[in-house]
Design a protein around this motif. Structure first.
Motif, PDB file in Angstrom:
ATOM      1  N   ILE A 216      81.921  34.814  59.717  1.00  0.00           N
ATOM      2  CA  ILE A 216      80.985  34.166  60.640  1.00  0.00           C
ATOM      3  C   ILE A 216      79.895  33.501  59.813  1.00  0.00           C
ATOM      4  N   VAL A 217      79.498  32.314  60.218  1.00  0.00           N
ATOM      5  CA  VAL A 217      78.379  31.630  59.574  1.00  0.00           C
ATOM      6  C   VAL A 217      77.306  31.406  60.626  1.00  0.00           C
ATOM      7  N   MET A 218      76.116  31.952  60.352  1.00  0.00           N
ATOM      8  CA  MET A 218      74.985  31.753  61.257  1.00  0.00           C
ATOM      9  C   MET A 218      74.213  30.516  60.814  1.00  0.00           C
ATOM     10  N   LEU A 219      74.160  29.531  61.692  1.00  0.00           N
ATOM     11  CA  LEU A 219      73.402  28.316  61.424  1.00  0.00           C
ATOM     12  C   LEU A 219      71.976  28.558  61.904  1.00  0.00           C
ATOM     13  N   ASP A 220      71.107  28.853  60.963  1.00  0.00           N
ATOM     14  CA  ASP A 220      69.778  29.357  61.295  1.00  0.00           C
ATOM     15  C   ASP A 220      68.757  28.231  61.415  1.00  0.00           C
ATOM     16  N   ASN A 221      68.111  28.171  62.585  1.00  0.00           N
ATOM     17  CA  ASN A 221      67.038  27.193  62.829  1.00  0.00           C
ATOM     18  C   ASN A 221      67.466  25.745  62.597  1.00  0.00           C
ATOM     19  N   ALA A 247      74.887  29.841  66.292  1.00  0.00           N
ATOM     20  CA  ALA A 247      73.581  29.183  66.228  1.00  0.00           C
ATOM     21  C   ALA A 247      72.505  30.186  66.616  1.00  0.00           C
ATOM     22  N   SER A 248      71.400  30.185  65.871  1.00  0.00           N
ATOM     23  CA  SER A 248      70.319  31.118  66.154  1.00  0.00           C
ATOM     24  C   SER A 248      68.998  30.539  65.668  1.00  0.00           C
ATOM     25  N   GLY A 249      67.921  30.894  66.363  1.00  0.00           N
ATOM     26  CA  GLY A 249      66.596  30.473  65.935  1.00  0.00           C
ATOM     27  C   GLY A 249      66.047  29.328  66.745  1.00  0.00           C
ATOM     28  N   GLY A 250      64.957  29.585  67.459  1.00  0.00           N
ATOM     29  CA  GLY A 250      64.262  28.541  68.204  1.00  0.00           C
ATOM     30  C   GLY A 250      64.973  28.048  69.445  1.00  0.00           C
ATOM     31  N   ASP A 258      71.548  21.369  74.861  1.00  0.00           N
ATOM     32  CA  ASP A 258      71.884  20.619  73.644  1.00  0.00           C
ATOM     33  C   ASP A 258      72.645  21.486  72.650  1.00  0.00           C
ATOM     34  N   TYR A 259      72.234  22.742  72.515  1.00  0.00           N
ATOM     35  CA  TYR A 259      72.925  23.652  71.597  1.00  0.00           C
ATOM     36  C   TYR A 259      74.312  24.015  72.133  1.00  0.00           C
ATOM     37  N   ALA A 260      74.433  24.115  73.452  1.00  0.00           N
ATOM     38  CA  ALA A 260      75.708  24.514  74.054  1.00  0.00           C
ATOM     39  C   ALA A 260      76.819  23.533  73.716  1.00  0.00           C
ATOM     40  N   SER A 268      73.104  33.059  69.628  1.00  0.00           N
ATOM     41  CA  SER A 268      72.413  34.353  69.683  1.00  0.00           C
ATOM     42  C   SER A 268      70.916  34.111  69.788  1.00  0.00           C
ATOM     43  N   LEU A 269      70.273  34.882  70.632  1.00  0.00           N
ATOM     44  CA  LEU A 269      68.834  34.687  70.835  1.00  0.00           C
ATOM     45  C   LEU A 269      68.212  35.947  71.409  1.00  0.00           C
ATOM     46  N   SER A 270      66.992  36.211  70.972  1.00  0.00           N
ATOM     47  CA  SER A 270      66.272  37.390  71.451  1.00  0.00           C
ATOM     48  C   SER A 270      65.724  37.175  72.853  1.00  0.00           C
TER      49      SER A 270
END
Length: 287
Positions: A216-221, A247-250, A258-260, A268-270
């Motif tokens: 898995i690669v997390m594309l951060d911010n 995708a994660s961050g902000g 847009d991210y979808a 992933s998001l808090s």
């Protein structure tokens, strides 16, 4: 799974020998209902039921986890000793209110993703799959497993529940060890059965992580535009199908659409847990 010791710890905050507010009522059998005062996705039924069992309160559960409940609908019908019902009331309602709130909030995120991807596919004649909405470990200490279950009840994914579920190499690991060295060390120490996720701030890092063999690669911010560029670069290098992209961050409801449609597999998001508003749920004694 809910342990008896957990219920006792939760109850310990409220139960005292000199409790007058509950014990001033006579010991008698009463009937009561727990109902929602707002539309919501139902969650927290298992912990509520476990508390009721512990307090020897009989109940009929009227909804299942993940169900939609309209304002005014009953979640539980209760029958039990009056003092026990009053003592269990706040703890049960707190869990239901908090967890229904998380499930409802998660459902809203999932709905936004599904609609935006559907609209994107219609407009562009594509067959993009909606990414999963996943929680993070930014949860309330002591009740993470209940909050994660609420995310699942809302149609989301729990992500990792603890540090051992997945090897996640983040920016601080990379700062200490270097990008490639951190992955190689993780590969050496982790079981063959355990996935490895690497955080990438740049598209070149994402390509390197995929080439090294990250699962898995997390594309951060990254912005949605940067994510699309990263996806294109992975495709160009024949690596897109070998990794899951997260995708994660902000990411918030305002920019979720847009991210979808950016080409990731997971968002992933808090915010699914941390921004959830409690649902107004009440217990009424029936005459």
């Amino acid at each position: 799974m809910i342990l008896t010791k957990e219920i006792e710890i939760f109850l310990e905050e409220d139960l005292r020998d000199d409790d007058v507010s509950c014990t001033l009522v006579p010991n008698k059998q009463v009937n009561a209902v727990i109902f929602t005062k707002q539309n919501c996705i139902v969650s927290g039924l298992e912990i509520a039921a476990a508390i009721l069992d512990y307090m020897n309160i009989s109940y009929a559960q009227k909804k299942n986890p993940g169900d939609f409940a309209n304002k005014g609908e009953i979640l539980f019908e209760l029958s039990g000793d009056s003092v026990a019902v009053l003592r269990a009331e706040r703890l049960v309602l707190n869990f239901l209110s908090r967890l229904c709130g998380i499930a409802t909030n998660t459902h809203e995120y999932v709905s936004i993703v599904e609609k935006s991807v559907s609209d994107y596919n219609k407009k562009n004649q594509t067959n993009l799959k909606p990414p999963k909405i996943a929680a993070t470990r930014k949860t309330t200490p002591g009740i993470r497993k209940f909050e994660k279950k609420a995310v699942i009840d809302g149609g989301g994914d729990s992500h990792r529940n603890n540090l051992a579920d997945l090897v996640m190499i983040k920016d601080n690991h990379i700062e200490i060890m270097g990008f490639e060295n951190a992955f190689l060390e993780a590969k050496k120490k982790a079981s063959f059965s355990k996935k490895i996720e690497m955080e990438a701030d740049l598209k070149e890092q994402a390509v390197l992580a995929a080439r090294l063999g990250a699962d898995i690669v997390m594309l951060d911010n990254m912005t949605p535009a940067e994510i699309r560029e990263t996806v294109a670069l992975l495709i160009e290098n024949g690596l897109r199908d070998s990794v899951l992209l997260e995708a994660s961050g902000g990411i918030k409801k305002e920019n979720l659409a847009d991210y979808a449609a950016s080409g990731v597999d997971v968002i992933s998001l808090s915010a699914v847990t941390n921004d959830a508003k409690w649902i107004d749920i009440s217990l009424d004694i029936q005459k």
